[in-house]
Design a protein around this motif. Structure first.
Motif: not given
Length: 85
Positions: A22-43
């Motif tokens: 809504e505020n026009g801020i560009e971002y890349k969303y990383i869903n931590i529950t989508e893959s083990l790799g994303s979860m490990k990156q976040f952890l």
């Protein structure tokens, strides 16, 4: 562009995504529950960054988390959006 770690299972993450859009801020969303790799990156971030010190001690997850730059991370998505207005 910022990166946002979160999950669609988290009401705050859903609200943060909506507010960023809504505020026009560009971002890349990383869903931590989508893959083990994303979860490990976040952890790795959560377990090593000072911004998560209180989160780790309180047993919380620490999402949504916005990575603004390689050296800047915030858990205050509302404050971040307000600072961009």
């Amino acid at each position: 562009m910022i990166m946002m770690y979160g999950t669609d299972l988290c009401p705050d993450c859903v609200a943060a995504k909506k507010a960023l859009e809504e505020n026009g801020i560009e971002y890349k969303y990383i869903n931590i529950t989508e893959s083990l790799g994303s979860m490990k990156q976040f952890l790795k971030l959560r377990d090593t960054r000072d911004e998560f010190k209180n989160i780790r001690g309180g047993g919380s997850i620490g999402i949504p988390a916005l990575v603004v730059s390689p050296t800047e991370l915030t858990l205050d998505w509302e404050g971040y959006i307000s600072s961009k207005k």
